[in-house]
Design an enzyme around this catalytic site. Sequence first.
Site, PDB file in Angstrom:
ATOM      1  N   SER A 101       0.717  -1.236  -0.135  1.00 21.35           N
ATOM      2  CA  SER A 101      -0.050   0.158  -0.087  1.00 21.35           C
ATOM      3  C   SER A 101       0.846   1.390  -0.055  1.00 21.35           C
ATOM      4  O   SER A 101       2.135   1.248   0.516  1.00 21.35           O
ATOM      5  CB  SER A 101      -0.839  -0.138   1.258  1.00 21.35           C
TER       6      SER A 101
ATOM      7  N   TYR B  97      -1.455  -0.603  10.174  1.00 21.84           N
ATOM      8  CA  TYR B  97      -1.684  -1.148   8.760  1.00 21.84           C
ATOM      9  C   TYR B  97      -0.376  -0.794   7.862  1.00 21.84           C
ATOM     10  O   TYR B  97      -0.201  -1.755   7.341  1.00 21.84           O
ATOM     11  CB  TYR B  97      -2.927  -0.266   8.017  1.00 21.84           C
TER      12      TYR B  97
ATOM     13  N   ALA C  22       2.795  -0.246   8.755  1.00 17.30           N
ATOM     14  CA  ALA C  22       3.809  -1.006   8.930  1.00 17.30           C
ATOM     15  C   ALA C  22       3.623  -2.387   8.345  1.00 17.30           C
ATOM     16  O   ALA C  22       4.560  -3.205   7.883  1.00 17.30           O
ATOM     17  CB  ALA C  22       4.060  -1.129  10.355  1.00 17.30           C
ATOM     18  N   SER C  23       2.486  -3.098   8.588  1.00 15.86           N
ATOM     19  CA  SER C  23       2.295  -4.381   7.984  1.00 15.86           C
ATOM     20  C   SER C  23       2.559  -4.374   6.454  1.00 15.86           C
ATOM     21  O   SER C  23       3.058  -5.310   5.927  1.00 15.86           O
ATOM     22  CB  SER C  23       0.823  -4.750   8.627  1.00 15.86           C
ATOM     23  N   LYS C  24       1.946  -3.195   5.782  1.00 17.00           N
ATOM     24  CA  LYS C  24       2.151  -3.313   4.273  1.00 17.00           C
ATOM     25  C   LYS C  24       3.616  -3.000   3.964  1.00 17.00           C
ATOM     26  O   LYS C  24       3.809  -3.533   2.928  1.00 17.00           O
ATOM     27  CB  LYS C  24       1.039  -2.394   3.700  1.00 17.00           C
TER      28      LYS C  24
ATOM     29  N   ILE D 155      -8.237   3.565  -3.587  1.00 19.62           N
ATOM     30  CA  ILE D 155      -9.081   2.855  -4.582  1.00 19.62           C
ATOM     31  C   ILE D 155     -10.330   2.710  -3.879  1.00 19.62           C
ATOM     32  O   ILE D 155     -10.915   2.507  -2.814  1.00 19.62           O
ATOM     33  CB  ILE D 155      -8.473   1.367  -4.584  1.00 19.62           C
TER      34      ILE D 155
END
Lengths: 119, 79, 247
Positions: free
Chosen positions: A15, A28, A30-32, A61
Amino acid sequence: MLKYGSGGSIINTSSISGIDGNRGQLAYGASKAAWVSATKTMAEELGANGIRVNAIAPGVIATAMTENLPEEALNKKISKSNIKRKGTPEEVAGVITYLASDLSSFVTGQIIRVDGGIG
Amino acid sequence: MTNLEKYTNVFAEIFGISEKQIEKLKYQDIKQWDSVGHMTLIAKLEETFDIMMDTEDIIGLSSFEKGKEIMAKYGIEIK
Amino acid sequence: MLLKNKNAIITGSNRGIGKAMLIAFAQNGANIWAHSRKESPEFTELINTVSKDYNVQIWPIYFDLTNYAEMKNSVKQINEYKKTVDILVNNAGIMNNSLFQMTTKDILYNQFEINFFSIFTFTQYISKFMVRQNSGSIINIASIAALDGFDGQSVYGATKSAIIAMTRSISNELSLNGIRVNTIAPGIIDTDLINVMSKEVIEKNIANTALKRLGKPFEVANTAVFLASEYSSYITGQVIRVDGGRL
């Protein structure tokens, strides 16, 4: 894929939050971001077996996921883009099709931003 | 249609203004004639009169009046 | 067929990656203004064959990138066709390697002239057609040399870096007119250009990629097809490395 020995293409979903960071998206993002590193490592490890590994980093999106995010924050992000609107799922699908197909046969270890030109 | 009419029409159409406002119009006089509006104006003038302008002339087209001089360089008499 | 009924300009389409682009674009249904520096029987035969094989129109245009009068003339010719110019691929360029302190002014100026200044000017002309149409896709061919830095390529890399910076900037400006602008950074691709490299250097470079091989010209061409097509409609201002995963 390794078992069948015929190569292949893996596409991870990162992302732009994973690359640029974003207020309110610490976990979010960091996970991406993890996918950015993982993609490159996987590409290096699996390349000799003809397996390509890339990631897409979508921007804003029009999906169910972004429907529930605050409109103001989304609009602020979109205003930073060149193509001043949300991307559509079809547009993301187009990039996935590219990465899954032979069109990208020499492309691996890359993070492709699909964000209308934000970054 | 005369060249003057065609020329005036381009300004009116691109900037969405009446012909009365056009005569003394200069670059940046109105919001629509910013740098982006300028490139749209140039593109339309080139298309209307089938010419290809040099960069110096694109930069030099700073007013409705000045534009007439520049068009003459490309063999287009605005009258 | 990703480019059906689109009209594309491809510079340097007579050999190497440009030739692969000519074929790949034709395969995908595009009509093409195929540029080469000068006319030759081989090039004429190439465009006739490709045009027939894929049932598309291919119109040759000839000009030397450093000759601005010839360039302007070619742009006028393209204008005469009164067709939309949907795609521009700035592929033509040269590579002239030399160690930094042995780089003459000629090498420096000449590469910038061909790899950057000419592309800048040509794109200024062609983008105006795209502004009229309020649509278009411009694809610039840079190189990993711009991003990674290699011995002997301080000039070549710099010219390609200039292309990347230009792309980023104009992708912002021209987006207002519906135009997307992206760059491809090819890695080590199997063309005449790598003949200047020794066998050892080529092997070292291959070992340095995840896919452990050289790239083929059509692999770069296929990414150009992607960037020219609607598949990439939400992508602009990007550099896509087609380099086999350089480590």
